[in-house]
Enzyme design. Structure first.
Site, mmCIF file in Angstrom:
data_model
loop_
_atom_site.group_PDB
_atom_site.id
_atom_site.type_symbol
_atom_site.label_atom_id
_atom_site.label_comp_id
_atom_site.label_asym_id
_atom_site.label_seq_id
_atom_site.Cartn_x
_atom_site.Cartn_y
_atom_site.Cartn_z
ATOM 1 N N GLU A 60 2.652 3.035 8.764
ATOM 2 C CA GLU A 60 3.340 3.371 10.014
ATOM 3 C C GLU A 60 3.054 2.371 11.120
ATOM 4 O OE1 GLU A 60 2.032 5.593 7.991
ATOM 5 O OE2 GLU A 60 3.764 6.822 7.499
ATOM 6 N N HIS A 129 3.853 18.346 9.187
ATOM 7 C CA HIS A 129 5.306 18.151 9.082
ATOM 8 C C HIS A 129 6.042 18.952 10.156
ATOM 9 C CE1 HIS A 129 3.892 16.790 5.179
ATOM 10 N NE2 HIS A 129 5.071 16.267 4.924
HETATM 11 C C1 LIG Z 1 0.721 8.622 7.004
HETATM 12 C C2 LIG Z 1 1.738 9.263 6.158
HETATM 13 N N1 LIG Z 1 2.956 8.708 6.049
HETATM 14 C C3 LIG Z 1 3.899 9.284 5.284
HETATM 15 C C4 LIG Z 1 3.631 10.448 4.631
HETATM 16 C C5 LIG Z 1 4.688 11.093 3.755
HETATM 17 N N2 LIG Z 1 4.259 10.935 2.361
HETATM 18 C C6 LIG Z 1 3.598 11.916 1.742
HETATM 19 S S1 LIG Z 1 3.020 11.419 0.261
HETATM 20 C C7 LIG Z 1 3.723 9.903 0.418
HETATM 21 C C8 LIG Z 1 3.543 8.900 -0.672
HETATM 22 C C9 LIG Z 1 2.116 8.745 -1.016
HETATM 23 O O1 LIG Z 1 1.984 7.833 -2.058
HETATM 24 P P1 LIG Z 1 0.588 7.609 -2.742
HETATM 25 O O2 LIG Z 1 -0.445 7.271 -1.735
HETATM 26 O O3 LIG Z 1 0.795 6.657 -3.846
HETATM 27 O O4 LIG Z 1 0.198 9.060 -3.310
HETATM 28 P P2 LIG Z 1 1.013 9.919 -4.384
HETATM 29 O O5 LIG Z 1 2.035 10.698 -3.635
HETATM 30 O O6 LIG Z 1 1.597 9.012 -5.366
HETATM 31 O O7 LIG Z 1 -0.007 10.843 -4.955
HETATM 32 C C10 LIG Z 1 4.378 9.790 1.632
HETATM 33 C C11 LIG Z 1 5.097 8.600 2.081
HETATM 34 C C12 LIG Z 1 2.359 11.019 4.784
HETATM 35 N N3 LIG Z 1 2.011 12.171 4.193
HETATM 36 N N4 LIG Z 1 1.430 10.409 5.544
#
Ligand SMILES: Cc1ncc(C[n+]2csc(CCOP(=O)(O)OP(=O)(O)O)c2C)c(N)n1
Ligand SMILES: [Mg+2]
Lengths: 325, 363
Positions: A60, A129
């Site tokens: 972000e 959220h």
């Molecule tokens: C700071 C932040 N930005 C965006 C989100 C929305 N979001 C939730 S999970 C995710 C992807 C996370 O990917 P990863 O770290 O690879 O974990 P995974 O979901 O694959 O377990 C996103 C973009 C969030 N929760 N927190």
């Protein structure tokens, strides 16, 4: 005229501005192939290609910081932050830089970026959220803050936000993303920033809110009408800069005020509106100003969010209270 | 003076079980047959829990849910390497870790149903609550490890996160401090190759995530995250190293998110069945089962018994979860500060009075 929901109206606004101005680009997490987690950017990648619709890493501060550089260099970036609760990682970029590039360069550089993000509770989502911390942004001089409350509004305000020469935070009420459909002209149009909207005309009291809270507030106003109470309803639309004049004109007419927001009470924008009225229309007041707000707590998880969110009944209670005084 | 390399680095990869469950015997970790069976049983339990959670979500009995499917070996193998007093800082997809650490499944269901009481983790369980903002909990783990070190507690902290999290500044700041101060942390990166719709190659131009540790002055290693022995072995070594005062380790577990990102996601928008298919063959549970078969630790009646027992335990937890009374609205205020502040007390009373006025009147 086609009837669109907010998601479709924002999508159309983005598409038309991108058609019109090649400097406008979209960036953010999952905005390309996936069309955004709410599908607001659906179809843009196919139409404009990867140079103008950029799927970024999960970053972000990076998204907003890079948008600042792009904007200073002459692009018009429209960044999407997936939820308002994830904007906080970018606050340093917004507060220390986006808002001050103009000041710091004595007007030589400006920062015409837009940060779009869904805000607000009521979508039964996990923690973070459901945030509504617009006051933090309003408290940052140099940022403009816009909150549309309907599809027609969303398109017109977004177009103005994109054309505005200063950084604009565009808060989209996720709870009503798909809840309302209304006629939205296919042709481009804009709604000026900094001008509030009178949603309903009335004589007895003024109800003031923005975004998703318009709905329960209008419902309460309609109910009050059946009891013989005539409520004027004002949608602020732009929280910064605030349209003082529209507020004051209405309050001088009605003498009674209820302000509604889902953000926490303490330090919420309701306090600012109340202070404005107290400073400039105190003599017209016939009852204390009343706020109906979220509580000074974290927004609870879905099982309890209905207790947290102001609803029609709580607004109605406030209306009765100011009318009884 | 000619240019010359002054530092060179390499990154190790470890796999012990191949896809057919054939082991590289000298590498096998020292695990008794009983322990191997219990690893299998935990993985099945995590899988059955996951399937049940998805079914409950579909019926509207849970809220948004983030499935674990495919990551069972990464989660169970690494959690098994920790000692009882070690700490876990999970992100949000670590139900398999939670189950191994003894978090009641009833609470996991409760959390995903949107009930705060699902986060009331019993104090004796060294398990921090779910952290949704990606990557932001990683510094907390480093801080806890630092505190443990200062207090001379022989405690190791394991922090879990995804490939997406490695793009966040908090990740880098935490890694850097852990390296500078030589802290007892194990960074467990579950590279499931997706961050919602973004493939891992969109998070970094580096060929591995493991190599990021090198820049912070400590070891990074990549393991086959669907091979529970490789995960366990590397995690065990990292835990022992941290406990011995030899600093942090970064473990990249290369695995795959076999399901949608969450129940709010539709992966078919950005990935094809073809992409998923090879990973079905690499299923971590199948792989351990094949190994157990080779070692005669497996019979079909044992397999059935494990599945039935897991289903029984999960069903029991669902029952406990659904028997919970609805939450008390006053709860919303109780945990904001140590004591209810005067403004909060006022707001709470307002809400309770408002709700009371609306209760159906008793005759
Ligand atoms: C700071 C932040 N930005 C965006 C989100 C929305 N979001 C939730 S999970 C995710 C992807 C996370 O990917 P990863 O770290 O690879 O974990 P995974 O979901 O694959 O377990 C996103 C973009 C969030 N929760 N927190
Ligand atoms: Mg991932």
């Amino acid at each position: 005229m086609p009837r669109l929901n907010i998601v479709q109206a924002v999508n159309q606004g983005l598409r038309q501005e991108m058609d019109r101005n090649p400097a406008v680009i979209v960036l953010g997490e999952d905005v390309g192939l996936d069309g955004g987690v709410f599908r607001v950017t659906e179809g843009l990648l196919a139409r404009f290609g990867e140079d103008r619709v950029i799927d970024t890493p999960l970053s972000e501060s990076g998204i907003v910081g890079i948008a600042i550089g792009m904007a200073a260099y002459g692009l018009v970036p429209v960044a999407e932050i997936q939820f308002m609760g994830f904007l906080y990682g970018a606050m340093e970029q917004l507060i220390s830089h986006a808002s001050r590039i103009r000041t710091r360069s004595r007007g030589r550089y400006h920062c015409p970026l837009v940060v779009r993000t869904p805000y607000g509770a009521g979508i039964h989502a996990p923690e973070h959220h459901s945030e509504s911390t617009e006051a933090m942004l309003v408290h940052t001089p140099g940022l403009k803050v816009v909150v549309p409350a309907s599809p027609y509004e969303a398109k017109g305000l977004l177009i103005s936000a994109i054309r505005d020469p200063d950084p604009v935070i565009f808060l989209e009420p996720s709870r009503i993303y798909r809840a309302i459909k209304e006629e939205v002209p296919e042709k481009e149009y804009s709604i000026p920033l900094g001008v509030a909207r009178r949603v309903r005309e009335g004589e007895d009291l003024t109800l003031i809110s923005w975004g998703a809270m318009l709905q329960p507030m209008v419902a309460a106003a309609n109910h009050a009408a059946t009891e013989g109470i005539s409520a004027e309803v004002i949608d602020l639309r732009t929280l910064s800069p605030i349209d003082s004049e529209s507020i004051l004109v209405s309050v001088r007419k009605t003498g009674r005020v209820v302000i509604v927001h889902e953000a926490p009470r303490t330090g919420g924008l309701g306090g600012e509106v109340a202070a404005l009225i107290a400073e400039r229309a105190l003599d017209y007041l016939e009852a204390p100003i009343v706020r109906v707000t979220g509580f000074d707590t974290a927004v609870p998880l879905p099982k309890m969010e209905n207790y947290y969110l102001p609803n029609k009944e709580r607004v109605l209670q406030a209306i009765h209270h100011v009318m009884e005084v | 003076m000619p240019r010359k390399p002054i530092k060179q680095f390499s990154v190790e990869w470890l796999q012990i079980l191949d896809e057919q469950g054939q082991p590289d015997r000298p590498l096998l970790p020292a695990l008794s047959p009983k322990e191997i069976q219990s690893l299998y049983e935990w993985m099945v339990l995590a899988r059955v829990f996951d399937e049940k959670a998805l079914a409950l979500q579909r019926e509207g009995r849970l809220g948004t849910y983030a499935p674990v499917r495919g990551q069972e070996a990464t989660q169970v193998g690494s959690a098994h390497a920790l000692g009882p007093a070690d700490w876990v800082f999970p992100a949000f997809r670590e139900m398999g870790v939670g189950i191994v650490r003894g978090i009641p499944m009833r609470m996991l269901f409760q959390y995903w149903s949107g009930d705060e009481r699902g986060s009331e983790i019993p104090l004796h369980q060294h398990y921090f609550p779910t952290s949704i903002p990606v990557g932001t909990h990683i510094p907390h783990a480093v801080g806890a490890a630092w505190a443990a070190k200062l207090r001379k507690d022989p405690v190791v902290v394991a922090v879990y996160f995804g490939d997406g999290a490695t793009s966040k500044g908090d990740f880098h700041e935490a890694m850097n401090m852990a390296g500078v101060f030589h802290l007892p942390v194990v960074f467990i990166c579950q590279n499931n190759q997706w961050a919602i719709s973004m493939p891992a190659r969109r998070q970094t131009a580096a060929p591995t995530l493991a190599q990021k540790a090198i820049a912070y002055g400590f070891t990074g290693i990549q393991v086959d995250g669907n091979d529970i022995f490789a995960v366990y072995k590397v995690a065990k070594e990292a835990v022992e190293k941290a406990r011995a005062g030899d600093g942090p380790t970064f473990i990249e577990c290369l695995t795959y998110r076999m399901a949608d990102h969450t129940t709010a996601d539709d992966a078919s928008r950005y990935r094809t069945e073809e992409m998923l298919k090879p990973w079905i063959a690499k299923d971590p549970i199948k792989r351990l089962r094949k190994f157990m078969d080779i070692e005669s630790l497996w019979t079909s009646s044992y397999g059935e018994q494990v599945r039935t027992e897991a289903e029984r335990r999960v069903a029991e937890s669902v029952k406990e979860f659904e028997a919970q009374p609805p939450p008390d609205p006053a709860d919303m205020f109780r945990y904001t500060y140590y004591e209810l502040t005067p403004p909060l007390k006022e707001q709470m009373d307002d809400l309770l009075n408002f709700l009371k006025d609306r209760e159906p009147k008793k005759e």
